[in-house]
Design a protein around this motif. Structure first.
Motif: not given
Length: 123
Positions: A37-51
């Protein structure tokens, strides 16, 4: 095995949610029985909507694709988070994470901990 693809930090949660993988192209990359499998991920931050709905920032968000074993997308994949937690532990220098899987069909929040022996706990 699993592959982790980290998107640049300026990608948003919406960018990840709107990602449409080319399943046929993914399947063409298979060599033997190596790819799971492939996990696609992005670092969380309030600026990128990861809340979350209460405004708490996720450490990371992700999606998991596994067409090689007949699962185009796993909406909340625990085994993917064992790999992701180990990756993010090295990047962020911490062992406790608040994570979110943002599948197009559904998703889920996870509390993830990398223990001293390298094993990963999910809640």
């Amino acid at each position: 095995g699993d592959v982790v693809a980290r998107l640049p930090d300026d990608y948003t949660r919406k960018d990840l949610e709107n990602l449409i993988p080319d399943t046929a192209r993914l399947l063409s990359t298979r060599t033997g029985d190596v790819m799971r499998g492939v996990s696609v991920t992005v670092k969380g931050s309030p600026d990128n909507g990861c809340v979350d709905d209460e405004g708490v920032t996720y450490d990371f968000v992700s999606r998991f694709f596994s067409p090689w074993i007949g699962v185009p997308e796993d909406p909340v994949c625990g085994s993917a988070h064992t790999v992701l937690a180990s990756y993010w532990a090295k990047v962020l220098g911490k062992t406790d994470f608040y994570a979110h899987m943002c599948s197009r069909t559904r998703g889920g929040d996870l509390k993830v901990k990398v223990r001293g022996n390298g094993r990963v706990e999910l809640a």
